[in-house]
Design a protein around this motif. Structure first.
Motif, PDB file in Angstrom:
ATOM      1  N   THR A 142      18.550 -49.722  27.634  1.00  0.00           N
ATOM      2  CA  THR A 142      19.376 -50.246  28.723  1.00  0.00           C
ATOM      3  C   THR A 142      20.638 -49.394  28.839  1.00  0.00           C
ATOM      4  OG1 THR A 142      20.567 -51.833  27.325  1.00  0.00           O
ATOM      5  CG2 THR A 142      18.509 -52.577  28.334  1.00  0.00           C
ATOM      6  N   ALA A 159      15.288 -43.618  34.769  1.00  0.00           N
ATOM      7  CA  ALA A 159      13.849 -43.895  34.818  1.00  0.00           C
ATOM      8  C   ALA A 159      13.063 -42.796  34.122  1.00  0.00           C
ATOM      9  CB  ALA A 159      13.396 -44.043  36.271  1.00  0.00           C
ATOM     10  N   ASP A 162      13.051 -43.121  30.394  1.00  0.00           N
ATOM     11  CA  ASP A 162      12.407 -44.347  29.888  1.00  0.00           C
ATOM     12  C   ASP A 162      13.380 -45.496  29.657  1.00  0.00           C
ATOM     13  OD1 ASP A 162       9.837 -43.189  29.911  1.00  0.00           O
ATOM     14  OD2 ASP A 162      10.166 -42.291  27.936  1.00  0.00           O
ATOM     15  N   HIS A 164      14.799 -49.026  31.203  1.00  0.00           N
ATOM     16  CA  HIS A 164      14.223 -49.977  32.151  1.00  0.00           C
ATOM     17  C   HIS A 164      15.236 -50.989  32.671  1.00  0.00           C
ATOM     18  CE1 HIS A 164      13.417 -52.227  28.297  1.00  0.00           C
ATOM     19  NE2 HIS A 164      14.007 -53.147  29.005  1.00  0.00           N
ATOM     20  N   PHE A 174      15.549 -54.755  41.401  1.00  0.00           N
ATOM     21  CA  PHE A 174      15.197 -53.375  41.114  1.00  0.00           C
ATOM     22  C   PHE A 174      16.060 -52.418  41.937  1.00  0.00           C
ATOM     23  CE2 PHE A 174      11.218 -55.388  39.751  1.00  0.00           C
ATOM     24  CZ  PHE A 174      11.012 -54.734  38.539  1.00  0.00           C
ATOM     25  N   GLY A 178      10.767 -49.483  38.237  1.00  0.00           N
ATOM     26  CA  GLY A 178      10.868 -49.457  36.778  1.00  0.00           C
ATOM     27  C   GLY A 178      12.262 -49.610  36.233  1.00  0.00           C
ATOM     28  N   LEU A 179      13.292 -49.693  37.083  1.00  0.00           N
ATOM     29  CA  LEU A 179      14.668 -49.829  36.607  1.00  0.00           C
ATOM     30  C   LEU A 179      15.298 -51.058  37.249  1.00  0.00           C
ATOM     31  CD1 LEU A 179      16.839 -48.461  34.806  1.00  0.00           C
ATOM     32  CD2 LEU A 179      17.683 -47.353  36.878  1.00  0.00           C
ATOM     33  N   TYR A 180      15.596 -52.057  36.422  1.00  0.00           N
ATOM     34  CA  TYR A 180      16.069 -53.346  36.921  1.00  0.00           C
ATOM     35  C   TYR A 180      17.562 -53.508  36.656  1.00  0.00           C
ATOM     36  CZ  TYR A 180      15.662 -58.227  38.308  1.00  0.00           C
ATOM     37  OH  TYR A 180      15.782 -59.419  38.979  1.00  0.00           O
ATOM     38  N   ASP A 261      18.395 -56.342  27.701  1.00  0.00           N
ATOM     39  CA  ASP A 261      17.005 -55.897  27.694  1.00  0.00           C
ATOM     40  C   ASP A 261      16.058 -57.067  27.975  1.00  0.00           C
ATOM     41  OD1 ASP A 261      14.578 -54.604  27.191  1.00  0.00           O
ATOM     42  OD2 ASP A 261      14.764 -54.824  25.020  1.00  0.00           O
ATOM     43  N   ARG A 265      13.722 -57.722  31.450  1.00  0.00           N
ATOM     44  CA  ARG A 265      12.264 -57.849  31.356  1.00  0.00           C
ATOM     45  C   ARG A 265      11.790 -59.143  32.024  1.00  0.00           C
ATOM     46  NH1 ARG A 265       9.660 -54.351  27.809  1.00  0.00           N
ATOM     47  NH2 ARG A 265      11.025 -53.145  26.432  1.00  0.00           N
TER      48      ARG A 265
END
Length: 368
Positions: A142, A159, A162, A164, A174, A178-180, A261, A265
């Motif tokens: 994060t 992104a 890696d 997220h 978002f 893939g990135l929130y 994190d 998710r």
């Protein structure tokens, strides 16, 4: 501690994050204090902390004399999170124009309204990750942008590296595939004094009541508390404890304390409707290792409700395999595996359970 399947939050749940930024500071009036008293307040409430760490602080002898390294290792072992908070928190673009780096932003220059290039941002983030891996053996997933500002270039770099989750001053959701973004809030504990103590607490609780209930997620933000007089004399500690007690009393089981994190998710599951890739089948439990932290041995247990083929491995934060504890078919029941860290360096290690179609990873801390 059992690790069960991850699921989306219930409709009236409030995911509650405690985010603490800049835990290593250049302040020369008040040298940084231990993070553990604040962590203990959070733990007493059943909460977790996401620490925003600027990696370059580990290279600055005047602010890091080893205490923070030891504190962070203990914190990670207790289930708290380390988030990458930029690299050095100074703007290269301001420095190139004025000759003096501007404190307060880094990836995106708010003075010139211009972002660093992809290559520049990629290097800052990669260098920061390397320092954290080398210093405390942690690889964050994060990101907290310095100055709380970022742009599409930052999001692309994250992104590609890696990450997220990110937390910026924008609605949760978002910012790219893939990135929130889990959002953020105002720091009501800033410059806390005896005179404004009650008023700031009232404002904080009102904000939680209004925004948390509406958005389903809330971030209690404490910015750079460890060099402030209000922390050193215990004022902020008491204030935080009272806020958390009030939150638990008012919202009860609706409050779910999570890290950045974990929140990202779960919120991502709501928006996508996807099942978490880390979800374990019913009846399989990966236990937290014990003891943790450990030196040099620890025990990892896996609980199976039926015969299953599994593989249990241990990795360092660079992804290197350091041990395979089991690889094969096991009967139903509770199975224990000993891991020996003799010959390994202090730091965070990951143990990963593979079952047919599912994988789950936990962390543990070796402290010598």
């Amino acid at each position: 501690m059992h690790v069960h399947a991850q699921s989306a939050p219930a409709e009236d749940d409030i995911l509650f994050i405690i985010r603490v930024d800049d835990i290593l500071s250049r302040n020369q009036t008040y040298m940084p204090s231990s993070i553990l008293p604040l962590q203990q307040v959070a733990e007493q409430a059943g909460a977790k902390v996401t620490w925003g760490v600027m990696p370059h602080r580990f290279l600055e002898a005047n602010v890091n004399r080893g205490e923070m390294t030891r504190d962070l290792l203990v914190s990670v072992a207790n289930g708290h999170e380390i988030s990458l908070h930029g690299y050095i928190h100074l703007c290269q673009q301001c420095q190139s124009v004025t000759g003096a780096a501007f404190w307060g932003h880094e990836m995106y220059c708010t003075v010139r309204n211009r972002a660093l290039t992809y290559t520049q941002q990629e290097k800052l983030i990669a260098d920061g990750l390397k320092i954290l891996a080398d210093s405390i053996g942690v690889r964050p997933v994060t990101f907290i942008p310095p100055g709380h500002v970022s742009d599409a270039t930052t999001h692309q770099v994250l992104a590609d590296q890696d990450f997220h989750a990110i937390t910026i001053n924008a609605d949760a959701g978002f910012v790219r595939d893939g990135l929130y973004n889990a959002g953020t809030s105002e720091d009501f504990g800033w410059a806390l004094t005896q005179e404004n103590y009650v008023d700031r607490r009232t404002q904080q609780l009102r904000d939680i009541r209004e925004r948390g209930a509406e958005e389903g997620v809330y971030t209690l933000l404490l910015h750079d508390p460890f060099t402030r007089p209000g922390y050193l004399d215990g004022l902020l500690i008491d204030w935080t404890a009272e806020v958390l007690d009030s939150v638990k009393t008012e919202f009860g089981e609706r409050i779910r304390f999570v890290t950045l994190d974990e929140a990202a998710r779960e919120l991502a599951l709501v928006e996508t409707g996807l099942v978490s890739e880390n979800q374990l089948p019913d009846g399989i439990v990966l236990h937290q290792n014990f003891p943790n932290p450990f030196n040099p041995t620890t025990r990892i247990q896996v609980e199976l409700d039926r015969a299953e083929t599994i593989r249990l491995e241990v990795f360092d934060v660079h992804g290197r395999n350091v041990a395979v504890l089991v690889d094969g078919a096991l009967p139903a029941g509770l199975h224990s595996f000993n891991f020996d860290g003799t010959g390994l360096s202090s730091g965070v290690y990951l143990y990963r359970l593979h079952t047919p179609g599912r994988t789950f990873t936990q962390s543990m801390v070796l402290v010598k």
